[in-house]
Design a protein around this motif. Structure first.
Motif, short mmCIF file in Angstrom:
data_model
loop_
_atom_site.label_atom_id
_atom_site.label_comp_id
_atom_site.label_asym_id
_atom_site.label_seq_id
_atom_site.Cartn_x
_atom_site.Cartn_y
_atom_site.Cartn_z
N LEU A 13 -4.63 -56.95 -20.21
CA LEU A 13 -5.60 -55.98 -19.28
C LEU A 13 -4.86 -55.66 -18.37
CD1 LEU A 13 -8.62 -57.55 -17.88
CD2 LEU A 13 -7.05 -58.69 -15.88
N GLN A 14 -5.25 -54.32 -17.43
CA GLN A 14 -4.34 -54.04 -16.71
C GLN A 14 -5.01 -53.68 -15.54
OE1 GLN A 14 -3.70 -49.58 -18.64
NE2 GLN A 14 -4.28 -50.53 -20.21
N GLY A 15 -4.03 -54.11 -14.03
CA GLY A 15 -4.39 -53.36 -12.54
C GLY A 15 -3.68 -52.46 -11.78
N VAL A 16 -3.61 -51.82 -10.80
CA VAL A 16 -3.02 -51.46 -9.51
C VAL A 16 -3.60 -51.70 -8.51
CG1 VAL A 16 -2.98 -49.26 -8.77
CG2 VAL A 16 -3.82 -48.90 -10.91
N GLY A 17 -2.33 -52.39 -7.92
CA GLY A 17 -1.89 -52.78 -7.10
C GLY A 17 -2.01 -52.23 -5.64
N ILE A 18 -2.22 -51.95 -4.40
CA ILE A 18 -2.21 -50.78 -3.66
C ILE A 18 -1.60 -51.55 -2.38
CG2 ILE A 18 -4.80 -51.50 -2.93
CD1 ILE A 18 -4.12 -47.71 -2.79
N ARG A 19 -0.62 -51.01 -1.30
CA ARG A 19 -0.36 -50.79 -0.61
C ARG A 19 -0.30 -50.22 0.58
NH1 ARG A 19 5.07 -53.87 1.75
NH2 ARG A 19 4.33 -54.27 4.17
N LYS A 20 -0.93 -50.21 1.53
CA LYS A 20 -0.25 -49.25 2.97
C LYS A 20 0.14 -49.63 3.61
CE LYS A 20 -4.23 -47.75 5.70
NZ LYS A 20 -5.21 -47.19 5.84
N ILE A 21 1.41 -48.85 4.09
CA ILE A 21 1.29 -48.75 5.25
C ILE A 21 1.74 -47.93 6.61
CG2 ILE A 21 4.75 -49.31 6.20
CD1 ILE A 21 5.05 -50.33 3.84
N LYS A 38 10.48 -51.72 -4.48
CA LYS A 38 9.74 -53.31 -5.10
C LYS A 38 9.69 -54.45 -4.26
CE LYS A 38 11.85 -52.28 -10.35
NZ LYS A 38 12.43 -52.93 -10.81
N ASN A 39 10.52 -53.45 -2.99
CA ASN A 39 11.16 -54.77 -2.06
C ASN A 39 9.22 -54.41 -1.24
OD1 ASN A 39 12.99 -56.05 -2.43
ND2 ASN A 39 14.21 -54.66 -1.11
N GLU A 40 8.42 -53.62 -1.61
CA GLU A 40 7.04 -53.40 -0.78
C GLU A 40 5.39 -53.18 -1.56
OE1 GLU A 40 7.92 -53.12 2.48
OE2 GLU A 40 10.30 -52.50 2.58
N TRP A 41 6.52 -53.17 -2.07
CA TRP A 41 4.67 -53.32 -3.22
C TRP A 41 3.76 -54.06 -3.39
CZ3 TRP A 41 7.10 -50.83 -8.68
CH2 TRP A 41 7.71 -51.51 -9.61
N GLN A 42 2.91 -53.66 -3.52
CA GLN A 42 1.64 -55.18 -4.03
C GLN A 42 1.48 -55.62 -5.17
OE1 GLN A 42 -0.09 -57.47 -1.95
NE2 GLN A 42 0.00 -58.31 -4.29
N LEU A 43 1.91 -56.50 -5.87
CA LEU A 43 1.20 -55.89 -7.37
C LEU A 43 -0.33 -56.39 -7.52
CD1 LEU A 43 3.98 -58.77 -9.19
CD2 LEU A 43 3.48 -56.20 -8.99
N PRO A 44 -1.60 -56.01 -8.46
CA PRO A 44 -2.52 -56.41 -9.46
C PRO A 44 -2.84 -57.38 -9.02
CG PRO A 44 -1.31 -55.18 -11.15
CD PRO A 44 -0.23 -55.09 -9.77
N GLY A 45 -4.13 -58.14 -8.43
CA GLY A 45 -4.02 -59.55 -9.04
C GLY A 45 -4.25 -60.23 -7.78
N ASN A 46 -3.06 -60.04 -7.26
CA ASN A 46 -2.67 -60.69 -6.14
C ASN A 46 -3.22 -62.10 -5.80
OD1 ASN A 46 -1.54 -60.26 -3.32
ND2 ASN A 46 -3.09 -60.93 -2.73
#
Length: 944
Positions: free
Chosen positions: A154-162, A175-183
């Motif tokens: 399975l594949q997913g894209v995580g997103i974070r907005k700053i 890597k300290n800021e990103w959001q992994l998919p699924g959460n």
């Protein structure tokens, strides 16, 4: 022909008894009903009702905990289930509960030779017992396994907005800021491959097009750090992270746990399922379908799966434009949806929302085509039916169409859900039954009584209430959640995965068959007749996908009234389905009714939609022009949801709506003002459009629901009182005046003619939680049954001393006497406060007169049995425990009253502070109320 009812009455009167009973009274003759029914009629439908086949009996989800299974115990449990009236099993491998005492038992990997051998033995033993076998695909949910290769994940894209305020220089380690998919920590795969940066873009507030998105991917150095010069003003930095195998199977069993398979790749799905066939078919001999009725796929909880290798190519092909310039704006947190504010120019914001619709529509299309269609076809190729749950968490991947595409659509009802609107059952149920009406599926099942909070609190009373509501909402088969494989040496409570503790260790298990027979008769009736549904409600799916994404809760709650409407219509005797735009696109006109696949509707309600596709608007125009009635709530749609050729699409929708509104069979009405007015709103719509319910009820109530089915020459009405405290009385006037009204009793399998009142109406009195089946048919050979009802103003309270004998589930018997009845939970004696088991109450009363007709124990959630003067009056397991007293049972002078009272395990299990399993599944802040405590009284009849 012998009049069976007259014969029974005469025989009983000769023996000093009578069977005149009120609606809702406990029927002490129920144990004899099936044998008598064999002579009542050759009517095939009634015979299916009286003697349901295994396919109509409740099934159980049979959790094979840890796949620690042995044939001897499997056989013992099959015998337990058969004796309880269970007609089928779903073999469901699942992880061993964390706190289970396994006693070093041997466990077997999914599809290992040892496991396959036990599956084969189970199927053979089930067949001998006339028990049907289903099987889950894989284990846990969603399915996958440690044997998958990297290209199948399975594949997913995580997103974070700053948000940043310029001018400033920002240094980031991505890597300290990103959001992994699924959460979702509970399902996170610790062994997942490393994530990679998928996009990194800076967008100024006030941006008016994609041209203002600044791509920063090339500026990230080899160490994953970046320095960003944020220009003057506010800006949003979007960080996208791509990862595969990020989610694992929830509660996967040995051999089938690990990463989830890619549900957007048909080849990956098929290879996975071929693994099952290649292992089991040689062991079983022949196709899987020669031994297994259906293959089951549990709820689709993909937690943010939003990418597959060819997604952008498919998007371009389907939507007509390139999505890549917009990708930071279409991805969203899987449990929050599109909740972040869009601080851009208004027209660009509207464009973004249209692009989001296109993105979500593409995800759904790929999922339906590549997963559900593949699953369904594969099951059929191997001789099985496909059984599928199309709801999910946190997303809904085309719920209605998902249910349309399979042989057995399956819903889910939850017990003790804190928010039934968003996590309960009635909306899942309605989309499941609506899809079945479209596809023509005869069996509509539910994962019934799902329970993760009140495992030891659940009563048969609660199960009946929820079961009846399942029927009202269009479900006709229960797959109970569930039965735990748990050997006796595991002790109490044994291996518990979830559920309402359907176990032979449960105190009420000896009475379970009362419910299973009741359920099976109704299931058999509704599986073998055709539902009558007159109203279709179009959910504004496009608006929801634009505003929130595929999120479950906004779908259920927007517009607020949308999923309340079916209940308002049900209360006045009209059934409503929920549809999507595809139903209208496939529709034709039959007379002046809308016909789509196997369903037809007299009225289509468009529920507050702002946007619909131009082709849908065109379909509505053609249907309305031919006479189909449409009601638009609050407004006419005025735009297309899609970004592609948006100006052209908006113009088409607006021009078509202008033409549509000119038809006299098309109206626009305001929505109901609040939830309390939904039923009145539905009644007004019924009258405005001249809808015929087949029955008129003179006392409509918010807790009374009506379901209608039809058979060859017959009409079936199911009335359900969902009120736990109040009875219902109303006159039901049926439109069919040339047919006889019969009451079919699902507790006993009997039927008899109902007396008619003035103007052909039937007077109906339902006790709390009582339901009633009325069948209108030509068959007239039978005696009119004269009902007896309690005279609530005439009673004698039994205030004598009671002998009370406690027979605990565990521990020693003890006795006491008391001048009054009392509640157990707060008692000073800990043996009573934590009691679970059977309590025998006994007293004697002196009577000067014997014309008392009922013994009334009041409303009671536990189970009671009653004897008066050693004559059995029956068993009550729901609602008001009102016992009919046969003639000549009471005598002048001394009379002995005996009541057997059976509690749940709740207070006892709650007291087991050292038992980790019990403690996990129950933790009461206050003890459950138990024990007879209402005034017990003798009551006379209000009519003779």
């Amino acid at each position: 022909m012998i009049n069976r009812r007259k014969f029974i009455q005469n025989s009983l009167i000769a023996g000093g008894s009578s069977v005149l009973l009120p609606f809702g009274a406990c029927q002490w003759l129920q144990k004899n009903a099936l044998a008598e029914n064999a002579t009542i009629s050759n009517d095939s439908l009634f015979q299916l009702f009286a003697n349901p086949p295994a396919s109509a009996k409740p099934f159980v989800r049979w959790w094979w905990n840890g796949d620690c299974i042995e044939l001897e115990e499997l056989e013992r449990e099959l015998d337990v289930m058969q004796a309880a009236g269970i007609g089928g099993i779903e073999i469901n491998p699942i992880a061993m509960p964390d706190d289970a005492e396994t006693n070093d038992c041997e466990c077997y990997d999914w599809l290992s030779p040892e496991w396959n051998n036990r599956v084969k033995g189970t199927i053979e033993m089930a067949k001998k017992r006339d028990i049907i076998v289903d099987m889950i695909m894989g284990s846990g949910w969603p399915f996958g396994g440690e044997f998958l290769t990297e290209d199948q994940f399975l594949q997913g894209v995580g997103i974070r907005k700053i948000e940043y305020n310029g001018t400033q220089k920002v240094s980031l380690t991505i890597k300290n800021e990103w959001q992994l998919p699924g959460n979702d920590g509970a399902h996170k795969n610790p062994d997942a491959p490393d994530a990679e940066l998928f996009f990194l873009q800076l967008i100024p507030h006030g941006a008016n097009s994609e041209a203002e998105l600044v791509d920063l991917m090339a500026e990230v150095d080899a160490n994953g750090t970046i320095e960003i010069i944020v220009p003057k003003g506010k800006h949003d930095l979007y960080i996208g992270t791509k990862q595969s195998a990020y989610r694992t199977v929830m509660h996967g069993a040995p051999g089938s746990k690990g990463p989830v398979v890619n549900h957007y790749d048909a080849d990956d799905v098929r290879v996975y399922m071929d693994k099952l066939a290649n292992a089991l078919e040689p062991e079983l001999g022949g196709k899987l379908g020669d031994h297994i009725r259906s293959l089951f796929c549990d709820s689709i909880e993909l937690s943010g799966a939003n990418l597959t290798d060819d997604f952008f190519e498919e998007f371009q092909k389907r939507r007509g434009y390139n999505l890549k310039p917009f990708i930071p704006l279409v991805y969203y947190h899987p449990y929050k949806g599109y909740t972040e504010s869009l601080n851009y120019e208004a027209e660009f914001v509207q464009d973004i929302k249209r692009i989001r619709y296109d993105f979500n529509k593409t995800l759904v299309e790929l999922f339906l085509e590549r997963f559900i269609n593949t699953f369904h076809k594969w099951a059929n190729e191997h001789g099985m039916k496909s059984r599928y749950q199309a709801y999910g968490m946190p997303w809904l991947m085309g719920m209605l169409d998902g249910y349309r595409m399979v042989d057995i659509p399956e819903s889910n009802n939850w017990l003790y859900s804190p928010d039934a609107k968003s996590h309960g059952y009635w909306i899942w149920n309605k989309y499941t039954s609506s899809a079945a009406h479209l596809s023509g599926a005869k069996v509509v099942s539910s994962e019934a009584m799902t329970n993760t909070r009140g495992v030891f609190q659940t009563t048969l009373d609660t199960i009946k209430k929820n079961d009846d509501f399942n029927f009202v909402s269009g479900i006709n088969h229960s797959i109970l959640h569930g039965y735990n494989y748990s050997p006796p040496e595991a002790g109490f409570p044994g291996w518990v995965r979830y559920g309402a503790y359907f176990s032979d260790q449960n105190t009420w298990w000896p009475y379970f068959k009362k419910w299973s027979e009741y359920n099976a008769r109704l299931s058999s009736l509704f599986q073998n007749t055709k539902p009558v549904t007159d109203v279709a409600i179009l959910t504004p799916e496009a608006d929801i996908w634009k505003e929130w994404g595929l999120m479950r809760t906004p779908f259920y709650k927007n517009p607020w009234y949308n999923h309340d409407l079916w209940e308002g219509f049900s209360r006045i005797g009209i059934a409503a389905d929920y549809i999507n735009e595809g139903v209208l696109l496939r529709a034709s006109v039959d007379g002046k009714e809308l016909k789509s696949e196997e369903a037809s509707y007299k009225l289509v309600i468009v529920s507050g939609a702002e946007a619909i596709l131009p082709e849908t608007a065109s379909a509505i125009y053609k249907l309305a022009k031919q006479g189909v009635k449409f009601l638009f709530v609050d407004q006419l749609p005025s735009e297309t949801p899609s970004y592609f050729e948006k100006e052209k699409g908006d113009k088409e929708v607006q021009e078509l709506m202008y033409k549509i509104f000119a038809f006299t069979n098309v109206l626009v009405e305001d929505a109901p003002k609040n939830a309390m007015l939904v039923t009145n709103w539905a009644l007004n719509i019924k009258n405005t459009f001249g809808l015929q319910a087949g029955v008129s009820i003179d006392n409509i109530d918010e807790k009374l629901y009506v379901l209608k089915h039809q058979s060859d020459g017959g009409e079936i009405f199911f009335f359900s009182n969902q009120d736990e405290a109040k009875g219902q009385e109303f006159n039901a006037k049926f439109d069919s005046t040339t047919k006889t009204a019969w009451r079919w009793e699902p507790q006993t399998g009997e039927r008899f003619i109902l007396p008619t009142e003035q103007a052909g109406a039937v007077n109906v009195r339902l006790q709390p939680l009582e339901s009633m089946v009325v069948v209108l048919e030509k068959y007239e050979d039978g005696e009119v049954d004269k009902q007896l009802y309690p005279d609530e103003n005439s009673s004698l309270i039994i205030e004598n001393e009671w002998k009370i004998k406690f027979k605990p589930f565990k521990g020693d018997l003890f006795e006491m006497t008391s001048n009054k009845l009392f509640e157990f939970g707060g008692h000073a004696d800990n043996r009573i406060a934590t009691f679970a088991g059977q309590v025998d109450y006994e007293t004697t009363i002196e009577l000067d007169e014997t014309n008392w007709v009922f013994l009334d124990l009041g409303i009671e959630k536990q189970i009671t049995e009653v004897k008066i003067n050693n004559v059995e009056l029956g068993v009550c397991w729901w609602g008001r425990h009102l016992y009919s007293i046969p003639k000549n049972v009471l005598t002048e002078g001394e009379n002995k009253v005996q009541i057997k009272y059976t509690t749940t395990l709740a207070n006892y299990a709650n007291s087991l502070t050292e038992n980790s399993v019990a403690k996990r599944w129950i933790e009461l802040t206050e003890p459950e109320e138990m024990g007879l405590k209402s005034d017990i009284r003798l009551v006379k009849s209000s009519s003779l």
